[in-house]
Scaffold this motif. Structure first.
Motif, PDB file in Angstrom:
ATOM      1  N   ASP A 205      61.420  19.859  41.783  1.00 42.90           N
ATOM      2  CA  ASP A 205      60.912  19.018  40.707  1.00 42.90           C
ATOM      3  C   ASP A 205      62.026  18.742  39.695  1.00 42.90           C
ATOM      4  OD1 ASP A 205      58.410  18.956  41.790  1.00 42.90           O
ATOM      5  OD2 ASP A 205      57.704  20.708  40.684  1.00 42.90           O
TER       6      ASP A 205
ATOM      7  N   ARG B 132      53.966   5.673  47.329  1.00 46.16           N
ATOM      8  CA  ARG B 132      54.709   6.323  48.405  1.00 46.16           C
ATOM      9  C   ARG B 132      53.766   6.918  49.446  1.00 46.16           C
ATOM     10  NH1 ARG B 132      59.442  10.856  47.445  1.00 46.16           N
ATOM     11  NH2 ARG B 132      59.970  11.205  49.632  1.00 46.16           N
TER      12      ARG B 132
ATOM     13  N   LEU C  99      56.496  15.395  50.630  1.00 46.99           N
ATOM     14  CA  LEU C  99      56.309  15.315  49.182  1.00 46.99           C
ATOM     15  C   LEU C  99      55.119  16.152  48.751  1.00 46.99           C
ATOM     16  CD1 LEU C  99      57.075  13.988  46.466  1.00 46.99           C
ATOM     17  CD2 LEU C  99      55.514  12.137  47.048  1.00 46.99           C
TER      18      LEU C  99
ATOM     19  N   LEU D 252      53.888   7.747  42.871  1.00 51.21           N
ATOM     20  CA  LEU D 252      53.437   8.756  43.822  1.00 51.21           C
ATOM     21  C   LEU D 252      52.409   8.159  44.780  1.00 51.21           C
ATOM     22  CD1 LEU D 252      54.035  11.798  44.226  1.00 51.21           C
ATOM     23  CD2 LEU D 252      52.036  12.284  42.789  1.00 51.21           C
TER      24      LEU D 252
ATOM     25  N   ALA E 148      50.185  15.090  44.588  1.00 52.79           N
ATOM     26  CA  ALA E 148      50.525  14.603  45.925  1.00 52.79           C
ATOM     27  C   ALA E 148      49.516  15.114  46.942  1.00 52.79           C
ATOM     28  CB  ALA E 148      51.938  15.052  46.297  1.00 52.79           C
TER      29      ALA E 148
ATOM     30  N   VAL F  59      53.432  18.034  40.329  1.00 51.46           N
ATOM     31  CA  VAL F  59      53.664  16.961  41.299  1.00 51.46           C
ATOM     32  C   VAL F  59      53.036  17.300  42.639  1.00 51.46           C
ATOM     33  CG1 VAL F  59      55.427  15.747  42.630  1.00 51.46           C
ATOM     34  CG2 VAL F  59      55.749  16.090  40.185  1.00 51.46           C
TER      35      VAL F  59
ATOM     36  N   VAL G 131      56.914  12.341  36.919  1.00 47.39           N
ATOM     37  CA  VAL G 131      56.825  11.319  37.958  1.00 47.39           C
ATOM     38  C   VAL G 131      55.647  10.411  37.627  1.00 47.39           C
ATOM     39  CG1 VAL G 131      56.391  10.899  40.422  1.00 47.39           C
ATOM     40  CG2 VAL G 131      57.767  12.863  39.710  1.00 47.39           C
TER      41      VAL G 131
END
Length: 325
Positions: A194, A206, A186, A203, A236, A232, A198
């Protein structure tokens, strides 16, 4: 050459020449060591962000990036007497928008016309940025490989403390490594994957899932705190880096406490990561390594935000603020 024409019919003018080299990112300039003046053509004036065709070289030196200035001035002044071909690179300006320039010519009398020594400036910004990106990618890969083995050892230690049998140990490790792999994928997924905004809480959940049983993790991020598709990867990466460091030195190495808070206000997204030290924590690094540079690159350059980090005997506190969107 057209029908019935000859080479003599095709006049090569100074304007033709200037237009051609300008399209290639090359500008013409000259300077006088005695007068400490520089003459700049139209493209060179764009490079230096000046309207003057004749300017003081000291005025130009002042615009050079502070990290490059001493070396650039030394090479520039050497070209007045050294009768060799020369090439030296430097940045004009600071930060991510700095322009990379390569100065090239022949020094000494060979490059002189009257009181002026002639040379060229080339805009090499794109090449330099590509080289920087390649160096960053190589360093990031080495960093990630090292981190993965460190985290693997930490997770194995966490699981081994509570394992009641070898099959139980193997099953638990397999599950955690599977989730860790998902989080790593991710954090490096192609932008083309994408599909929409999100939630930052999802996020975080996870990425922190592999450490759930080894530490007390409290995530309270508001639903309005969402991450746009194009960023994202950046978020991440940030969470993954914080988790990896915590698994090495902090709460996620086992037995610690982690509180994660986030929300939106006045067009800004705020995230606070607050952790207490683990009983098994190793001495924490000083925050000047590649991981810290990666956080700075991602938060400040990619997201246009800023962050503060405090490390002391009570643990680690990390806060970042970035523009929403």
């Amino acid at each position: 050459m057209g029908e019935g024409g000859s080479a003599a019919d095709e006049t090569w003018t100074l304007a033709n020449f200037s237009d051609t080299i300008h399209r290639g990112g090359v500008g013409l300039w000259a300077w006088s060591p005695e007068r400490r003046l520089a003459k700049l053509d139209a493209l060179c004036r764009v490079f230096w962000d000046t309207t003057g065709a004749v300017v003081s070289i000291d005025e130009l030196f002042a615009r050079v990036n502070a990290e490059d200035r001493d070396g650039m001035v030394r090479d520039w002044m050497a070209s007045a007497t050294d009768p060799q071909h020369y090439s030296f690179d430097f940045r004009i300006g600071d930060g991510a928008d700095a322009r990379w320039i390569s100065a090239r010519g022949v020094g000494g009398e060979a490059g002189r016309v009257g009181v002026w020594i002639h040379a060229i400036f080339m805009d090499v910004t794109e090449r330099k940025r590509a080289e920087e990106a390649e160096r960053l990618l190589t360093a990031e890969l080495a960093h990630r490989v090292s981190n993965f083995f460190t985290v693997a050892r930490a997770l194995t230690s966490i699981v081994a403390r509570d394992a009641t049998s070898m099959p139980n140990l193997a099953e638990d490790l397999s599950r955690r490594f599977g989730i860790l792999h998902e989080a790593t994928v991710l954090a490096t997924r192609p932008q083309g994957l994408d599909q929409g905004d999100v939630r930052l809480r999802d996020l975080a959940e996870r990425i922190l899932a592999p450490y759930r049983d080894g530490a007390v993790i409290d995530i309270a991020i508001e639903d309005v705190a969402v991450v746009a598709p194009g960023t994202v990867n950046d978020y991440a990466m940030i969470l993954h880096e914080l988790a990896t460091n915590s698994a090495k030195y902090g709460a996620l190495s086992g037995g610690g406490n982690l509180r994660l808070r986030g929300g939106m206000a006045n067009g800004l997204l705020r995230l606070a990561w607050d952790e207490s030290p683990s009983r098994a924590a190793a001495p924490r690094a000083d925050g000047t390594g590649f991981g810290s540079r990666l956080l700075r690159q991602t938060i400040e350059r990619s997201l246009g935000g800023h962050f503060d980090r405090t490390i002391d005997a009570d643990g680690l506190r990390f806060e970042m603020t970035v523009p929403a969107g």
